[in-house]
Design a protein around this motif. Structure first.
Motif, PDB file in Angstrom:
ATOM      1  N   ASN A 281      -5.250   5.102  -4.161  1.00 46.67           N
ATOM      2  CA  ASN A 281      -5.842   4.852  -5.478  1.00 46.67           C
ATOM      3  C   ASN A 281      -7.033   3.938  -5.249  1.00 46.67           C
TER       4      ASN A 281
ATOM      5  N   GLY B 237      -2.815  10.091  -0.793  1.00 47.72           N
ATOM      6  CA  GLY B 237      -4.043   9.331  -0.568  1.00 47.72           C
ATOM      7  C   GLY B 237      -4.027   8.008  -1.306  1.00 47.72           C
TER       8      GLY B 237
ATOM      9  N   THR C 297     -10.259   1.759  -5.902  1.00 48.48           N
ATOM     10  CA  THR C 297     -11.013   1.011  -6.905  1.00 48.48           C
ATOM     11  C   THR C 297     -12.227   0.444  -6.197  1.00 48.48           C
TER      12      THR C 297
ATOM     13  N   TYR D 196       0.803  -1.211   0.000  1.00 49.44           N
ATOM     14  CA  TYR D 196       0.000   0.000   0.000  1.00 49.44           C
ATOM     15  C   TYR D 196       0.842   1.269   0.000  1.00 49.44           C
ATOM     16  N   VAL D 197       1.905   1.303   0.789  1.00 50.66           N
ATOM     17  CA  VAL D 197       2.686   2.548   0.899  1.00 50.66           C
ATOM     18  C   VAL D 197       3.275   2.937  -0.459  1.00 50.66           C
ATOM     19  N   ALA D 198       3.723   1.920  -1.216  1.00 53.79           N
ATOM     20  CA  ALA D 198       4.292   2.236  -2.518  1.00 53.79           C
ATOM     21  C   ALA D 198       3.214   2.484  -3.565  1.00 53.79           C
ATOM     22  N   SER D 199       2.184   1.613  -3.608  1.00 51.47           N
ATOM     23  CA  SER D 199       1.225   1.684  -4.713  1.00 51.47           C
ATOM     24  C   SER D 199      -0.010   2.511  -4.375  1.00 51.47           C
ATOM     25  N   GLY D 200      -0.390   2.551  -3.101  1.00 52.14           N
ATOM     26  CA  GLY D 200      -1.598   3.278  -2.712  1.00 52.14           C
ATOM     27  C   GLY D 200      -2.885   2.563  -3.085  1.00 52.14           C
ATOM     28  N   ASP D 201      -2.803   1.273  -3.478  1.00 51.30           N
ATOM     29  CA  ASP D 201      -3.995   0.583  -3.962  1.00 51.30           C
ATOM     30  C   ASP D 201      -4.944   0.203  -2.829  1.00 51.30           C
ATOM     31  N   LEU D 202      -6.178   0.650  -2.980  1.00 54.94           N
ATOM     32  CA  LEU D 202      -7.217   0.344  -1.999  1.00 54.94           C
ATOM     33  C   LEU D 202      -8.443  -0.144  -2.766  1.00 54.94           C
ATOM     34  N   LEU D 203      -8.898  -1.354  -2.428  1.00 54.48           N
ATOM     35  CA  LEU D 203     -10.081  -1.910  -3.100  1.00 54.48           C
ATOM     36  C   LEU D 203     -11.260  -1.794  -2.152  1.00 54.48           C
TER      37      LEU D 203
ATOM     38  N   ARG E  70       2.679   9.081   0.625  1.00 52.69           N
ATOM     39  CA  ARG E  70       1.450   8.302   0.559  1.00 52.69           C
ATOM     40  C   ARG E  70       0.336   8.982   1.352  1.00 52.69           C
TER      41      ARG E  70
END
Lengths: 412, 424
Positions: free
Chosen positions: B160, B158, B162, A114-121, B154
């Protein structure tokens, strides 16, 4: 003069007696009122649907959601988030099972990197991209706090990094208050109103001329009235009817605004000057004179109504341009493009009224626009009167753009 | 059947060679590009790429950390690029730069900033929304300088986000993110295009019928084909024309996506994608809708005697078909309300309502099935009605169309000679 009066009276009488005019004038407002009432009643009833608007920031309506933290980042739930509305699950299968069982309304998956990509589903069966964001702000706040190490002082410092004080170096131009929808809707409604009114009144004229031409009433009329008298009588008579129609429409709209208990929330600094009503009237009269004459010229040349409705687009396109660029006219009423549109005679009636409603127009601009419009109207009325000759009125030739211009220029 | 085929062929050739056919063929892609273009212009108006200055009186930004690009969200079409932030030593310098239009605005971080949080913004024209956001982020990240840089970045940028609908529901597994932003609107745009097409082509069919009636061609035609063959052939021809248009639009769209996405590298075109199930559902609804509206329009054409009257009667169908567009806000906000469900089930409004609902929220399978069944039944009924209208209406001249006639047609009352009518 007596003959003009006769034509005028006849126009008013026949139009008032036609079913389609009565429907447009009385039936359509009634229909709209019904739809409006139904929609208001229904949306009041529907507002209780859970998960509909999903009011952000209203803790009483927050739903319990689950989360799967693959990154190991979430150590604590911040105090700003109500207790027990975020439930941790060890893996996505467990969260999915809880969602299926109805224990949670939705769940999040925080990516391992998460810290690198920031991806949140965010898996949410009620998500509607147009209206609701769900309540993902809860998870955003939680992640923000945990990234900042749940340090209260640091969170407070970062959450509000600055209080901005604005200095504008251009005192003459007041800017639009973007948060108030009235500053958008007042100019927009003024624009639509003028557009609809000018167009409707002008199409009455087109219909009248084309119909009389088609059923050969024209041939009999021309034996006793001059074309110019006929044109004047028609323009004035149908203009009055157009005004009547507008009055009824606006009256209905206003009544419903009052009945619905809604008032336009105008901000303190935003006042609609009373002069705008006068300007509105002036621009309607001039805009009507220009477009009604153009439509009458069209009506004189087309052999039947079907071709007339196809040819209308040729005449009204300048009216449509300001509609297309309405956002520029409202958001930036002092943009050079807006200024040009509001002074160019064919677009001026609509564009200028929009800018006037938005406010801050130098006094000389509407005067210049009116002056140019008067000159244009005079030229156009003269040109159209030329086309109102027995020769064109009685012919059954098909309509072409070339013939229209030639007739307007007096070479037809 | 052979004769219906002949009628269909004739109708197709005649319509496809019309000028208005080509106009419609071009106008819808043009309209759609215009809408997208206006959206891009609006976006540009809101954002401004010119540099922005700042004067740091608090001594906080001696070695500034750049603001990160904000993370993406499913409800925005794109993240604006970052503007250049130029440091100035004094306010005078910044002001000169502003007046000479080298920068669009400048911020002054107050001397007592750490106590008061005060920052002044000076401009001639208000700066773009992107600037306000970026400078906010810039201040935020510089106040978190004690954190490891990637953590601070980060926190400021914020997530990303989906969003996904769960797999075990109708339309399930659909994802919403910034990449799919345009895709969300595609079912609505497709629905609108289909309805415009439906209107224009069926309106055209009506005109054709009225014209054939006006010039008495129809009387010669019925000496060799039955009214049912005639109407069947005409509807078939119209559907052929409509399909040609749809194929042409799809080819046009594919070309735009191919050229724009692969050659010009326009990002959102490369991600353009609609769920084939959604598209199939829309097409499944469009076909019977076409048959129904075309048949209804043709029957109106057969009953009235003048083109002008036919045009006015079109309003009867136009009103319900466009109704969902008036109620757009309601359907979008409450896709599961009784009104939305009712409009989905009602055959005349089914296609447009469904195009919104499929875009917005999951639609239960039973509603789709029920609505489609109703629509197909109505389409069959409309063709049957049109056959009757042809039989009784084509030799009817000089009479206006009255509601009474429509009711009588359904109940078979019109079989008797019409009182007071002139018979050709």
């Amino acid at each position: 003069m007596g003959k003009i009066w006769l034509v005028l009276r006849h126009e008013i009488r026949t139009t008032l007696g036609s079913k389609s005019f009565l429907f447009l004038t009385f039936g359509l407002p009634a229909l709209f009122s019904l739809v409006f009432l139904a929609v208001t009643a229904l949306s009041r009833g529907a507002s209780g649907i859970p998960g509909g608007a999903g009011g952000a920031g209203d803790p009483s309506r927050l739903q319990v959601e689950g989360y799967v933290d693959q990154s190991g980042l979430v150590k604590a739930i911040p105090t700003s988030v109500p207790r027990d509305i975020l439930v941790p699950y060890p893996d996505e299968a467990a969260a999915r099972e809880a969602l299926r069982a109805g224990e949670v309304a939705a769940y999040y998956v925080i990516a391992a990197d998460y810290v690198a990509s920031g991806d949140l589903l965010y898996v949410n069966p009620k998500y509607n991209f147009a209206t609701s964001r769900g309540q993902s702000w809860v998870m955003r706040q939680t992640l923000f706090a945990n990234l900042l190490g749940n340090d209260a002082e640091r969170i407070a410092r970062a959450a509000r990094p600055m209080d901005v004080k604005v200095t504008a170096l251009s005192p003459a131009q007041d800017t639009r208050d973007e948060d108030n929808p009235a500053t958008f809707f007042v100019p927009y409604i003024s624009m639509m109103l003028l557009y609809v009114v000018i167009l409707m009144a002008a199409s009455l004229l087109l219909n009248s001329v084309a119909t009389e031409k088609k059923n050969r009433v024209m041939e009999i009329l021309l034996s006793s009235v001059s074309p110019r008298q006929m044109l004047t009588g028609k323009i004035v008579g149908l203009g009055l009817l157009g005004l009547l129609q507008t009055a009824i429409w606006m009256g209905t709209g206003y009544t419903f605004l009052l009945l619905g208990g809604q008032t336009l929330q105008l901000p303190a600094g935003f006042t609609l000057p009373p002069s705008i009503l006068i300007w509105g009237f002036v621009f309607f009269l001039l805009g009507y004179a220009v477009y009604a004459s153009l439509m009458a010229g069209l009506g004189a040349l087309v052999p039947n109504l079907r071709e007339a409705s196809q040819a209308v687009i040729l005449v009204i396109w300048p009216l449509i341009i300001p509609l297309m660029l309405s956002s520029i006219l409202i958001e930036k009423p002092h943009d050079p493009l807006a200024t040009v549109l509001s002074i160019f005679p064919l677009t001026a009636p609509i564009a200028m009224i929009t800018r006037l409603a938005a406010g801050g127009v130098p006094w000389w601009q509407p005067l210049l626009a009116v002056g140019l419009l008067v000159i244009t109207a005079l030229i156009i009325i003269r040109a159209v009167a030329n086309t109102f000759r027995a020769q064109t009125l009685l012919s059954g030739q098909p309509f072409t753009v070339g013939r229209y211009w030639a007739a307007l220029l007096g070479r037809g | 059947m052979h004769r219906s085929w002949l009628v269909a062929q004739y109708e197709y050739k005649r319509l496809a060679s019309q000028k208005s056919f080509i106009l419609v063929l071009l106008s819808v892609p043009l309209l759609i590009s215009l809408i997208i273009g206006l959206g891009v212009v609006m976006e540009r108006l809101e954002n401004n790429d010119a540099p922005v200055g700042y004067v740091d009186k608090a001594g906080l930004l001696a070695d500034p950390i750049a603001a990160p690009q904000r993370a993406s969200a499913p409800d925005s079409p794109g993240v604006p690029g970052l503007v250049t932030l130029l440091p100035f030593q004094t306010e005078e310098e910044a002001r000169q730069a502003l007046e000479s239009r080298r920068i669009q605005a400048y911020y002054v971080v107050a001397e007592d900033y750490l106590k008061t949080n005060r920052v002044d913004l000076v401009y001639i024209e208000p700066p773009g929304e992107n600037v306000n956001r970026q400078f906010w982020d810039f201040m935020q990240i510089n106040r978190l300088s004690e954190l490891p840089p990637e953590i601070a970045r980060r926190a400021v940028a914020g997530s990303n986000l989906t969003v996904r609908w769960p797999e075990d529901m109708p339309g399930g597994g659909r994802e919403f993110s910034q990449r799919t932003f345009i895709n969300n609107f595609l079912p609505m745009i497709a629905g609108l295009a289909l309805i415009i097409l439906l209107f224009i082509s069926s309106g055209y069919l009506m005109q054709v019928v009225v014209e054939e009636k006006e010039n008495r061609t129809i009387e010669i035609l019925v000496t060799s084909v039955t009214p049912n063959q005639l109407i069947g052939g005409k509807v078939l021809g119209i559907i052929g024309v409509a399909l040609t248009q749809v194929v042409a639009w799809i080819v046009f769209l594919a070309l735009v996506v191919f050229i724009g996405g692969d050659y010009l590298g326009v990002g959102f075109l490369r991600n353009l994608w609609v769920d084939p199930r959604t598209l199939l559902t829309l097409v499944a609804f469009a076909l019977p809708s076409y048959v129904m509206i075309a048949a209804l329009m043709a029957s109106v054409g057969a009953l009235v005697s003048e083109a002008q009257e036919a045009q006015q009667t079109t309003g009867l169908f136009a009103l319900p078909i466009w109704a969902p567009y008036w109620l757009l806000a309601l359907i979008i906000e409450y896709p599961d309300s009784p009104v939305s469900i009712g409009l989905t089930l009602f055959p005349l409004t089914a296609l447009s309502t469904l195009s919104f609902r499929l875009a917005m929220a999951p639609v239960p399978t039973w509603q789709i099935a029920l609505s489609l069944t109703l629509l197909i039944l109505c389409a069959v009924g409309a063709v049957w009605l049109a056959g009757r209208a042809f039989r009784f209406g084509m030799v009817r001249y000089g009479q206006g169309l009255r509601w009474r006639d429509l009711v009588a047609l359904g109940t078979g009352q019109l079989a008797r000679p019409l009182p007071g009518g002139q018979h050709g």
